[in-house]
Scaffold this motif. Structure first.
Motif, PDB file in Angstrom:
ATOM      1  N   HIS A   1       0.802  -1.221   0.000  1.00 19.68           N
ATOM      2  CA  HIS A   1       0.000   0.000   0.000  1.00 19.68           C
ATOM      3  C   HIS A   1       0.835   1.271   0.000  1.00 19.68           C
ATOM      4  O   HIS A   1       0.286   2.367   0.148  1.00 19.68           O
TER       5      HIS A   1
ATOM      6  N   TYR B   1       2.153   6.298   0.967  1.00 18.34           N
ATOM      7  CA  TYR B   1       1.226   6.073  -0.137  1.00 18.34           C
ATOM      8  C   TYR B   1       2.035   5.850  -1.409  1.00 18.34           C
ATOM      9  O   TYR B   1       3.255   6.043  -1.441  1.00 18.34           O
TER      10      TYR B   1
ATOM     11  N   THR C   1      -5.011  -4.752  -1.821  1.00 22.98           N
ATOM     12  CA  THR C   1      -3.783  -4.890  -1.043  1.00 22.98           C
ATOM     13  C   THR C   1      -3.243  -6.301  -1.232  1.00 22.98           C
ATOM     14  O   THR C   1      -3.823  -7.269  -0.750  1.00 22.98           O
TER      15      THR C   1
ATOM     16  N   SER D   1      -6.936  -0.998  -0.196  1.00 25.08           N
ATOM     17  CA  SER D   1      -6.287   0.204   0.324  1.00 25.08           C
ATOM     18  C   SER D   1      -6.776   1.418  -0.449  1.00 25.08           C
ATOM     19  O   SER D   1      -7.093   1.329  -1.645  1.00 25.08           O
TER      20      SER D   1
ATOM     21  N   LYS E   1      -5.570   7.934   4.757  1.00 26.82           N
ATOM     22  CA  LYS E   1      -5.121   6.623   4.300  1.00 26.82           C
ATOM     23  C   LYS E   1      -5.826   5.525   5.092  1.00 26.82           C
ATOM     24  O   LYS E   1      -5.967   5.611   6.311  1.00 26.82           O
TER      25      LYS E   1
ATOM     26  N   TYR F   1      -5.976   1.045   4.908  1.00 22.98           N
ATOM     27  CA  TYR F   1      -5.713  -0.217   4.224  1.00 22.98           C
ATOM     28  C   TYR F   1      -6.064  -1.362   5.157  1.00 22.98           C
ATOM     29  O   TYR F   1      -5.996  -1.237   6.382  1.00 22.98           O
TER      30      TYR F   1
ATOM     31  N   ASN G   1      -6.140  -5.962   5.229  1.00 17.96           N
ATOM     32  CA  ASN G   1      -5.690  -7.152   4.516  1.00 17.96           C
ATOM     33  C   ASN G   1      -5.741  -8.400   5.376  1.00 17.96           C
ATOM     34  O   ASN G   1      -5.562  -8.364   6.592  1.00 17.96           O
TER      35      ASN G   1
ATOM     36  N   ARG H   1      -6.818  -4.028   9.959  1.00 16.76           N
ATOM     37  CA  ARG H   1      -7.207  -2.806   9.255  1.00 16.76           C
ATOM     38  C   ARG H   1      -6.475  -1.655   9.916  1.00 16.76           C
ATOM     39  O   ARG H   1      -6.423  -1.562  11.149  1.00 16.76           O
TER      40      ARG H   1
ATOM     41  N   THR I   1      -5.677   2.696   9.727  1.00 14.83           N
ATOM     42  CA  THR I   1      -6.055   3.998   9.176  1.00 14.83           C
ATOM     43  C   THR I   1      -5.090   5.064   9.677  1.00 14.83           C
ATOM     44  O   THR I   1      -4.619   5.014  10.815  1.00 14.83           O
TER      45      THR I   1
END
Length: 699
Positions: free
Chosen positions: A104, A130, A251, A279, A311, A313, A315, A332, A334
């Motif tokens: 990500h 990013y 992701t 993501s 942001k 993401y 997975n 998860r 953030t």
């Protein structure tokens, strides 16, 4: 469709469409692999004389006079390679290894030092995590070796700067469209329009969709970047820009290890949940800069940058292989970040032929607020507070056990304030000797709050960072230099998300770079460079296993040699060639591992070579080679990423002065290899053979 059929189909498309990409310097005199007069500045290669200073010194200094190794990729090379993302461009810079970045973010190793934050736009820090697009970028520069004088904290192995496109006082409209054999495509537009003799606007925009051979992988990128240039007077120029980027993608954490290497036979298998692995990054960056020439050798510039990063993401991720099963994890994460940076520089050029002085004074202040939170995945039958079975049989299509997201397990809030002053003197003595020396003072005030445990931590660091160099020029086209530079990184790490009470007691890590090198311009448009270096890293944390005490006794060292050549060798041959040798190890026990272990993702040998050959005014070809030798996936030294060679190719055909076509082939010989990793069990397989056809037009 197999790769031979794909290639034949795309070649037929080129033939039917007619002649391909611009081929000669006569047809496109503004194309350049090497900036004119070998100048590295914050402007385009045709406007380097604007007194904003070069990236390496913040003064108008020719690259041949910079006592530091610098690699760069111009816009023309990026177009010839059909590269749109920063991580793809950096694969052609020797001495850089790519980290998978958890699928990500951009993350790299420069001279063996890992970083997620040493990224810059026009010399201003862009440190959020990013993926960075190049649709509005004129040139990518990699400045190697520790150098806090210019860049501030971090940049232990080097820094990556993107020079942004700016509005020019001429009308121009260009566009690009391309599609590859996996179905990924990109659309780009670049419009420049002067509104008056004193005001010009430019708009760069792109829409890109991602795809590759990996199961379930997809994504898209939207970017728009308007810029303004205003001549406020004969000696004053204002430039301003705004960039909005939005990136969404699956992701992809790659494949786990099996024994001492990547798991084989599963290069397309997705070890995650396509409905969960996702993501998104939304980035807003506004910048403004004013340049003024006071005449008499004195000039000044001031810049401000406001950036907002949002942001998220999440997975499911492979943790390891056990027997016939794969063990999974997941979470998860953030992050919201707001950055404010202000910088001002004064440059005074004085002296006569015998002694000339370029004196730099600068100040920089910044503020950074970050909120970060994480929820872990629980593999269970619905109870978010208990763990269940996170094992699943290894198969070509992974069956994901039932899972839920637990309540927030960590939530952090941090505020970072910095203040910096720096000064640098470049003293030219006669025609053959130049001395460079400078000092920077930084103050870092970091406050963090763990919102789960309600634990506050804070620390203030004040650091001096010196830089010194001597340059000897036997002829105007040859420079030989020796340099010394330092940098540092506070113990909170390069993202400054949280500072534990224990780590708040310790001084920053220290990076020291020693380098001897040479730069030679055997032809007007060719630069050859070479350097040997030693990079020491000290003050790494180590926990004594007997007492449990944390000490700053960790040390590592990277030593190496690099050589490169870039430019227009002949009227029909342009090239960017490089080789790097690297050797690095932990000198003492540290948090990274035991003394004697080799640094992670540090190939001993790396080669990159990109060539463009123009047969005539209509037809051209490209050929590229990338090689990296064996490297360890992590500091454990348990898993090896095997060595590989990758060959790329391209064909260009000019339809007219306004239209050109090109075909790019990546991994021509369909090599199976693993170019990056994130630890031992998140290893990224390379894309197999792929072909991209594109057209470019200008009005």
């Amino acid at each position: 469709m197999n790769r031979v059929a794909t290639l034949a189909s795309l070649l037929a498309s080129v033939a039917i469409a007619g002649p391909a990409f611009a081929a000669t310097a006569d047809e496109q005199p503004d194309r350049a692999y090497l900036p004119n007069d070998i100048i590295v500045t914050g402007e385009s290669s045709q406007t380097y004389e604007i007194k904003d200073g070069s990236t390496a010194t913040k003064t108008p200094t020719p690259l041949i006079d910079v006592p530091q190794s610098v690699s760069f990729i111009t816009e023309d090379q990026l177009e010839d390679q059909a590269v749109h993302q920063l991580n793809d461009a950096l694969r052609y810079v020797p001495g850089i290894s790519m980290e998978s970045g958890e699928g990500h973010r951009d993350e790299v190793f420069i001279r063996g030092q890992e970083t997620t934050a040493d990224f810059y736009i026009d010399g201003l820090r862009d440190d959020a995590q990013y993926y960075r697009s190049l649709y509005n970028i004129e040139r990518v520069e990699v400045l190697k070796g520790a150098n806090a004088l210019i860049f501030g904290r971090g940049a232990g192995g080097g820094a990556i700067n993107r020079v942004a496109k700016r509005a020019e006082f001429q009308s121009a409209f260009s566009g690009e469209a391309s599609v590859d054999s996996f179905g990924a495509f990109a659309l780009l537009a670049d419009v420049n329009q002067p509104l008056s003799d004193a005001l010009a606007l430019r708009l760069n925009a792109t829409y890109e969709e991602f795809d590759n051979d990996r199961d379930f992988y997809e994504g898209r990128f939207i970017g728009i970047s308007p810029t303004l240039t205003a001549a406020l007077g004969p000696d004053t120029t204002l430039t301003a820009s705004y960039t909005y980027d939005n990136d969404e993608r699956v992701t992809d954490r790659g494949v786990p290890a099996s024994g001492t290497g990547p798991l084989s036979g599963y290069d397309s298998t997705f070890f995650g949940d396509p409905d969960f692995n996702f993501s998104e990054a939304e980035v807003n960056i506004a910048r403004a800069r004013i340049d003024h020439d006071f005449n008499g050798g004195l000039s000044a510039n001031a810049s401000v940058q406001l950036a907002d990063y949002n942001k998220a993401y999440q997975n499911i991720v492979p943790s390891r292989i056990e027997g016939e099963d794969v063990v999974l994890g997941g979470y998860r994460d953030t992050t919201d970040r707001r950055n404010w940076i202000g910088q001002a520089n004064a440059i005074w050029e004085a002296g006569a032929d015998a002694i000339e002085s370029t004196l730099l004074f600068g100040v920089e202040a910044s503020s950074q607020d970050t909120q970060n939170a994480r929820q872990n995945v629980s593999f269970d039958d619905g109870d978010p507070l208990t763990d269940g079975d996170n094992r699943t049989p290894l198969a070509q299509t992974i069956s994901i056990p039932a899972y839920t997201l637990r309540p927030v397990s960590r939530s952090r809030d941090s505020q970072l304030s910095t203040l910096s002053f720096y000064a640098q003197e470049q003293l030219q003595i006669g025609e053959h000797v130049e001395l460079v020396g400078g000092l920077r003072w930084d103050r870092f005030d970091l406050e963090t709050l763990d919102l789960i445990e309600m634990v506050e931590s804070d620390r203030v660091d004040e650091q001096f960072s010196p830089r010194a160099g001597v340059i000897v020029k036997p002829t105007p086209d040859l420079s030989i230099y020796a340099s010394y530079a330092e940098s540092f990184l506070p113990q909170a790490g390069d993202q400054f998300v949280v500072l534990s009470p224990d780590n708040a007691k310790f001084e920053p890590e220290k990076f020291t770079n020693y380098e001897i090198g040479a730069k030679w311009a055997p032809l007007d448009n060719v630069l050859v460079s070479a350097a040997i270096f030693r990079l020491n890293r000290n003050n790494t944390r180590f926990t004594d296993p007997l007492t449990g005490d944390t000490l700053l006794t960790g040390k590592s060292r990277t030593e190496g040699f690099e050589i490169g050549a870039v430019g227009e060798v002949t009227d029909f041959w342009k090239a960017n060639l490089g080789y790097t040798y690297l050797d690095g190890e932990l000198l003492t026990d540290s948090a990274f591992g035991s003394a004697g272990q080799r640094l992670q993702q540090l190939p001993e040998h790396s080669v990159s070579a990109w060539n463009r050959f123009d047969i005539n005014q209509q037809i051209g070809f490209g050929l590229g080679v990338i090689h990296q030798s064996d490297q360890f996936a992590s500091f454990s030294n348990d898993v090896v990423l095997p060595s590989y060679w990758r060959v790329d190719a391209a064909a260009y055909y000019t339809v007219s002065d306004k239209l050109s076509l090109q075909l790019n082939i990546e991994n021509l010989f369909d090599e199976s290899y693993y170019p990056s990793a994130h630890g031992d069990n998140n290893i990224q397989p390379a894309d197999p053979f792929s072909a991209r056809i594109g057209l470019r037009f200008e009005i």
